[in-house]
Enzyme design. Structure first.
Site, short mmCIF file in Angstrom:
data_model
loop_
_atom_site.label_atom_id
_atom_site.label_comp_id
_atom_site.label_asym_id
_atom_site.label_seq_id
_atom_site.Cartn_x
_atom_site.Cartn_y
_atom_site.Cartn_z
N GLY A 296 0.80 -1.21 0.00
CA GLY A 296 0.00 0.00 0.00
C GLY A 296 0.84 1.27 0.00
O GLY A 296 2.00 1.29 -0.42
N SER A 297 0.25 2.35 0.50
CA SER A 297 0.81 3.69 0.32
C SER A 297 2.11 3.96 1.06
O SER A 297 2.75 4.99 0.81
CB SER A 297 -0.22 4.75 0.70
N VAL A 298 2.54 3.08 1.97
CA VAL A 298 3.88 3.26 2.53
C VAL A 298 4.92 3.16 1.42
O VAL A 298 6.03 3.70 1.54
CB VAL A 298 4.19 2.23 3.64
N PHE A 299 4.55 2.51 0.30
CA PHE A 299 5.46 2.37 -0.83
C PHE A 299 5.77 3.73 -1.47
O PHE A 299 6.78 3.88 -2.16
CB PHE A 299 4.86 1.43 -1.88
N GLY A 600 -4.71 3.31 -0.19
CA GLY A 600 -3.96 4.54 -0.42
C GLY A 600 -3.72 5.37 0.80
O GLY A 600 -3.13 6.44 0.70
#
Length: 601
Positions: A296-299, A600
């Site tokens: 997820g959004s840590v990426f 997200g």
């Protein structure tokens, strides 16, 4: 005195006592040899004075030898200079970075019954007593052993306390033989990090397996990078959120991003390596290393850093997020639609999938995937552990797969692989292998430069702003200059994204200020399929579930890591007064209804 030293000295005293008994036996034999000789020859071969002189001389020599061993043991603290007489397959103690005991060899006991030492009239009494003392042993086994004609083993791996309890009954015919086993005095604490062994044999998992050659047959304690105090705090907080959220699983990690040392690592559900056979395989799975997820959004920490490093973007680059981004029939939307032009900084702070996709498109498939490869995302994490999962990546990279990967979908990696890559954005730009061994402070640090020091500094500042102004507000810990990023990834179930099942995450770094080459620490929490509760207003996103846990962990462990509290350069900025994003401002509830979750955030 350390536990290992105590154990050694007790062993030494036991050995000395046995030696004294051996000497006494032989002195008795010598004395009686004189008497037998006198009886046979009828002559006095030696006077009483000669016998006394001879005995005193022998005892004097033995006393000097034993005293010498005792002095060596006292001076060496239980090791150097004394032959420990360790079995070839004995294992060294494992200790944390501060010398606290984590694993050691201990003696358990096999219980035997010798019927030749039990009078026939006593056998019913012995049988009744053993049925009460050993309820797990089948009655027919006890019956056969008590009424047999030879010594028989009836139970294995009894603890010393069990042996003492049985001996206290004074039953005839009962005997014990010691068996060396591996013991973990802290039970579940650090179980996945430390690992386990076969019964007094080779390592099967964790550090026990990773450092098999160094631990086996060594009398020197083996020191890990773990700080037991940090490990305990991490496990305590992870357990709390996993149970409160009725989660399927949970993951926790604390690393020194400069050295690559893993200071603490936790996976939930937990297990006790002292009794591993009692646990289901699911409990013995180290989710940090051996599971793969779309994170997820840590990426976006990686995606934005790649955009900056490649020169394709700057924090002031502007992206049009006024409408969803279309790829063929697919549309990429934002959870909190801003419907406006945004700078790259805004994209990060509101966690915009549209803006991140536009930025990744400007970098291009070839450059983006080249960075992915340099960050180790196409292979298992680089660490001593054997149990590390390989990633699942697209067979062919396209505009569509690039868009998905940029905000943490379409590619499944282990949490450890993600953390290793993210550390490169925080430590001055180096991809360093993670390690379970304590860094000696002088050896050259391994690592390949992926990002410039300038890119790393921009990311540290951006993550700090995100905690003060963006989605990461609940991870803040007063005075510790925490930065980080939220993530809430919908999981793929049956080939489709399921909005009801999330991986909720937060990755943090502290302190974000100071010299780029200073020690700083990453704390990562991932909660697999949280249910939501009253504390989170029913919400299951990373900002509500994982971020508060990170803040509590950092608040607890900072003193152990010698991170002092102080104000930072962002504290006086006017926008800091707006401390939370819309999700936090509304409490996640609109007109009495919970806001639906989406990927997200």
């Amino acid at each position: 005195m350390k536990y290992g030293q105590k154990a050694y000295r007790m062993s030494f005293l036991d050995s000395t006592a046995s030696g004294v008994q051996w000497v006494a036996d032989r002195m008795w034999k010598v004395e009686h040899a004189f008497e037998r000789a006198n009886a046979v020859t009828g002559e006095r071969l030696s006077s009483a004075r000669m016998r006394i002189f001879f005995i005193l001389m022998v005892m004097g020599v033995i006393y000097v030898v034993l005293a010498g061993f005792a002095i060596k043991a006292a001076v060496s603290g239980g090791h150097g200079g004394v032959d420990l007489g360790l079995p070839a397959d004995a294992r060294a103690d494992i200790v944390d970075r501060n010398g606290q005991m984590l694993a050691t060899d201990i003696s358990n006991f096999d219980l035997f019954i010798d019927p030749t030492d039990i009078m026939a009239a006593d056998r019913p009494l012995v049988k009744r007593a053993l049925i009460q003392l050993l309820p797990d042993v089948p009655r027919d086994t006890l019956e056969a052993a008590i009424n047999g004609d030879s010594r028989t083993m009836v139970m294995r791996w009894l603890k010393p306390s069990d042996k003492a309890r049985i001996l206290s009954y004074g039953l005839p015919g009962i005997g014990f033989e010691p068996q060396r086993v591996r013991g973990y005095p802290l039970g579940e604490t650090g179980g996945f990090y430390i690992g386990m062994t076969e019964r007094a044999g080779k390592g099967l998992a964790g550090a026990e397996r990773a450092f098999q050659d160094q631990i086996a047959g060594s009398g020197t304690p083996f020191m890990l990078a773990m700080d037991l105090r940090v490990q305990g705090a991490l496990e305590n907080e992870l357990r709390g959120v996993a149970m409160a959220q009725e989660a399927k699983g949970a993951i926790g990690l604390v690393t020194n991003v400069r050295t690559g040392e893993v200071i603490a690592m936790a996976s939930w559900p937990e297990f006790d390596p002292n009794a591993a056979g009692r646990y289901a395989d699911n409990n013995k799975l180290n989710r940090v290393t051996n599971s793969v997820f779309e994170v997820g959004s840590v990426f976006k920490v990686l995606s934005v850093a790649i955009g900056l490093e490649s020169g394709s973007a700057s924090l002031n680059s502007v992206y049009d997020a006024r409408t969803p981004y279309s790829i063929g029939k697919r549309k990429i939307s934002d959870y909190h639609a801003e419907n406006r032009l945004m700078t790259l900084e805004d994209v990060f702070l509101v966690s915009s999938n549209i803006g991140t996709t536009l930025m990744a498109e400007s970098v291009g498939v070839e450059t983006m995937t080249k960075f992915y490869n340099s960050l180790g995302l196409f292979r298992a994490a680089d660490i001593e552990l054997a149990e590390t999962a390989s990633p699942l990546v697209p067979k062919k990279w396209s505009k569509d797969s690039l868009a998905s990967s940029s905000f943490g979908h379409g590619m499944s990696i282990s949490p450890l692989s993600y953390a290793q890559a993210a550390a490169a954005t925080m430590n001055g730009g180096y991809l360093r292998p993670f390690t379970l061994r304590k860094y000696d402070g002088t050896s050259p640090l391994r690592g390949e430069r992926v990002f410039s020091a300038n890119t790393s500094r921009q990311m540290l500042d951006l993550m700090r702003v995100n905690v003060l102004k963006g989605t990461g507000g609940k991870a803040n810990a007063p005075g510790l200059r925490v930065g980080g990023k939220t993530g809430s990834a919908e999981k793929v179930i049956g080939g489709r994204y399921d909005r009801s099942k999330l991986l909720s995450s937060f990755v943090a770094v502290f302190p974000t200020d100071g010299n780029i080459e200073d020690d700083r620490y990453m704390v990562m929490i991932m909660v697999d399929e949280p249910k939501g509760n009253t504390e989170t207003h029913g919400l299951r996103t990373g900002g509500w579930v994982a971020a508060p846990v990170v803040g509590r962990v950092i608040d607890r462990i900072a003193p152990f890591l010698n991170v002092a509290r102080k104000e930072d350069k962002f504290s006086d900025n006017e926008w800091v007064k707006a401390q939370v994003m819309p999700e936090e401002q509304t409490g996640g509830v609109v007109a009495g209804h919970a806001v639906p979750v989406a990927a997200g955030h």
